[in-house]
Write a protein that holds these residues in place. Structure first.
Motif, mmCIF file in Angstrom:
data_model
loop_
_atom_site.group_PDB
_atom_site.id
_atom_site.type_symbol
_atom_site.label_atom_id
_atom_site.label_comp_id
_atom_site.label_asym_id
_atom_site.label_seq_id
_atom_site.Cartn_x
_atom_site.Cartn_y
_atom_site.Cartn_z
ATOM 1 N N MET A 1 0.930 -1.214 -0.064
ATOM 2 C CA MET A 1 -0.114 -0.032 0.088
ATOM 3 C C MET A 1 1.017 1.265 0.156
ATOM 4 O O MET A 1 1.879 1.460 0.965
ATOM 5 C CB MET A 1 -0.810 -0.056 1.171
ATOM 6 N N LEU A 2 0.527 2.082 -0.742
ATOM 7 C CA LEU A 2 1.379 3.379 -1.034
ATOM 8 C C LEU A 2 0.759 4.442 -0.111
ATOM 9 O O LEU A 2 -0.366 4.508 0.114
ATOM 10 C CB LEU A 2 1.330 3.842 -2.297
ATOM 11 N N VAL A 3 1.735 5.173 0.473
ATOM 12 C CA VAL A 3 1.172 6.415 1.324
ATOM 13 C C VAL A 3 1.991 7.797 0.929
ATOM 14 O O VAL A 3 3.032 7.332 0.297
ATOM 15 C CB VAL A 3 1.237 6.140 2.785
ATOM 16 N N HIS A 4 1.570 8.853 1.254
ATOM 17 C CA HIS A 4 2.435 10.092 1.401
ATOM 18 C C HIS A 4 2.420 10.425 2.528
ATOM 19 O O HIS A 4 1.602 10.302 3.443
ATOM 20 C CB HIS A 4 1.961 11.067 0.411
ATOM 21 N N GLY A 33 17.238 2.876 -2.252
ATOM 22 C CA GLY A 33 17.105 1.559 -1.748
ATOM 23 C C GLY A 33 15.668 1.073 -1.284
ATOM 24 O O GLY A 33 15.448 -0.122 -1.042
ATOM 25 N N ALA A 34 14.879 2.060 -0.568
ATOM 26 C CA ALA A 34 13.803 1.922 0.111
ATOM 27 C C ALA A 34 12.612 2.489 -0.434
ATOM 28 O O ALA A 34 11.471 2.039 0.036
ATOM 29 C CB ALA A 34 13.952 2.838 1.479
ATOM 30 N N GLY A 35 12.714 2.464 -1.920
ATOM 31 C CA GLY A 35 11.634 2.855 -2.531
ATOM 32 C C GLY A 35 10.964 3.827 -2.304
ATOM 33 O O GLY A 35 9.658 4.219 -2.603
ATOM 34 N N LEU A 36 11.476 5.072 -1.680
ATOM 35 C CA LEU A 36 10.875 6.263 -1.588
ATOM 36 C C LEU A 36 10.944 7.206 -2.529
ATOM 37 O O LEU A 36 12.204 7.303 -3.044
ATOM 38 C CB LEU A 36 11.404 6.726 0.026
ATOM 39 N N THR A 37 10.109 8.082 -2.864
ATOM 40 C CA THR A 37 10.399 9.148 -3.732
ATOM 41 C C THR A 37 9.753 10.445 -2.792
ATOM 42 O O THR A 37 8.934 10.342 -1.804
ATOM 43 C CB THR A 37 9.436 9.077 -4.988
ATOM 44 N N GLY A 38 10.020 11.737 -3.521
ATOM 45 C CA GLY A 38 9.506 13.028 -2.808
ATOM 46 C C GLY A 38 10.263 14.272 -3.275
ATOM 47 O O GLY A 38 10.879 14.110 -4.326
ATOM 48 N N LEU A 39 9.843 15.163 -2.281
ATOM 49 C CA LEU A 39 10.454 16.450 -2.437
ATOM 50 C C LEU A 39 10.946 17.126 -1.276
ATOM 51 O O LEU A 39 10.547 16.731 -0.086
ATOM 52 C CB LEU A 39 9.436 17.421 -3.022
ATOM 53 N N LEU A 40 12.100 17.769 -1.092
ATOM 54 C CA LEU A 40 12.400 18.578 0.032
ATOM 55 C C LEU A 40 12.723 20.020 -0.303
ATOM 56 O O LEU A 40 12.984 20.453 -1.398
ATOM 57 C CB LEU A 40 13.858 18.024 0.399
ATOM 58 N N CYS A 41 12.287 20.855 0.725
ATOM 59 C CA CYS A 41 12.345 22.155 0.617
ATOM 60 C C CYS A 41 13.067 22.807 2.046
ATOM 61 O O CYS A 41 12.483 22.175 2.966
ATOM 62 C CB CYS A 41 11.006 22.880 0.297
ATOM 63 N N HIS A 42 13.815 23.569 1.859
ATOM 64 C CA HIS A 42 14.560 23.992 3.127
ATOM 65 C C HIS A 42 14.617 25.695 2.728
ATOM 66 O O HIS A 42 14.903 26.203 1.802
ATOM 67 C CB HIS A 42 16.054 23.631 3.103
ATOM 68 N N SER A 43 14.057 26.386 3.990
ATOM 69 C CA SER A 43 13.866 27.695 3.751
ATOM 70 C C SER A 43 13.958 28.282 5.089
ATOM 71 O O SER A 43 13.210 28.020 5.979
ATOM 72 C CB SER A 43 12.636 28.254 3.087
ATOM 73 N N GLY A 53 5.688 6.218 -0.915
ATOM 74 C CA GLY A 53 6.286 4.816 -0.888
ATOM 75 C C GLY A 53 5.270 3.962 -0.107
ATOM 76 O O GLY A 53 4.189 4.321 0.498
ATOM 77 N N GLY A 54 5.929 2.961 -0.034
ATOM 78 C CA GLY A 54 5.249 1.854 0.893
ATOM 79 C C GLY A 54 4.997 2.407 2.235
ATOM 80 O O GLY A 54 5.805 3.010 2.777
ATOM 81 N N ARG A 55 3.934 1.905 2.954
ATOM 82 C CA ARG A 55 3.566 2.474 4.228
ATOM 83 C C ARG A 55 4.639 2.129 5.485
ATOM 84 O O ARG A 55 4.992 3.020 5.812
ATOM 85 C CB ARG A 55 2.074 1.959 4.799
ATOM 86 N N ASP A 56 5.245 0.878 5.416
ATOM 87 C CA ASP A 56 6.267 0.613 6.313
ATOM 88 C C ASP A 56 7.299 1.550 6.111
ATOM 89 O O ASP A 56 8.254 1.855 7.091
ATOM 90 C CB ASP A 56 6.538 -0.950 6.188
ATOM 91 N N ARG A 85 1.982 7.419 -7.138
ATOM 92 C CA ARG A 85 2.943 8.512 -6.792
ATOM 93 C C ARG A 85 2.580 9.939 -7.419
ATOM 94 O O ARG A 85 2.700 9.455 -8.821
ATOM 95 C CB ARG A 85 4.276 7.897 -6.731
ATOM 96 N N GLU A 86 2.861 10.936 -6.895
ATOM 97 C CA GLU A 86 2.969 12.159 -7.776
ATOM 98 C C GLU A 86 4.244 12.432 -7.943
ATOM 99 O O GLU A 86 4.490 13.241 -8.856
ATOM 100 C CB GLU A 86 2.140 13.354 -7.007
ATOM 101 N N PHE A 87 5.202 12.148 -7.387
ATOM 102 C CA PHE A 87 6.471 12.668 -7.500
ATOM 103 C C PHE A 87 7.304 11.417 -7.593
ATOM 104 O O PHE A 87 8.516 11.433 -7.236
ATOM 105 C CB PHE A 87 6.949 13.299 -6.235
ATOM 106 N N ALA A 88 6.838 10.544 -8.569
ATOM 107 C CA ALA A 88 7.787 9.134 -9.009
ATOM 108 C C ALA A 88 9.130 9.439 -9.614
ATOM 109 O O ALA A 88 9.968 8.702 -9.384
ATOM 110 C CB ALA A 88 6.941 8.263 -9.677
#
Length: 140
Positions: A1-4, A33-43, A53-56, A85-88
């Motif tokens: 199961m995918l989560v964000h 390696g963990a099958g995670l995707t996403g975005l990072l913002c620093h301000s 990615g997967g819930r676990d 995923r939106e940010f795959a």
């Protein structure tokens, strides 16, 4: 199961440009390696990150971040099951703040200053989506 999962945190110490580059490099290596995707913002000493990615895997990564002494004031802004995923395309994309239009922030916030502590998770997620469509995301 995918989560964000979308969270914000404050840096426990001042971050240099090199610190941020190192964090992104490490995130990209570990996320792949963990099958995670996403975005990072620093301000201004504040991190906002969206993980998919997967819930676990997502839960484990968030627990590590929340207990990491480099972070403080960690808050969960959004957590949901997702169909896709939106940010795959990014093991960890980075928001280019030089391309961040203050008017776009103002669309989702009371001020044009990017402050996830004063925004809803829904608004932050919508802002991230617009940043992708406006080309304000860097990846390498």
């Amino acid at each position: 199961m995918l989560v964000h999962l979308l969270y914000a945190s404050r840096a426990a110490h001042t971050m240099s440009g090199q610190d941020l580059v190192a964090i992104l490099k490490q995130s990209r290596e570990h996320n792949a390696g963990a099958g995670l995707t996403g975005l990072l913002c620093h301000s201004d000493g504040v991190f906002m990150q969206l993980l998919e990615g997967g819930r676990d895997a997502v839960n484990a990564r968030y627990q590590r971040i929340a207990s990491d002494p480099r972070h403080k004031d960690v808050i969960l802004l959004s957590y949901a099951e997702i169909a896709e995923r939106e940010f795959a395309g990014w093991t960890m994309g980075q928001v280019n703040l030089h391309r961040l239009n203050p008017g776009l922030v103002l669309k989702y916030s009371a001020t044009s200053h990017l402050d996830p502590y004063s925004m809803s998770g829904r608004a932050m997620l919508s802002l991230f989506r617009e940043l992708v469509s406006s080309g304000a995301i860097e990846c390498s």
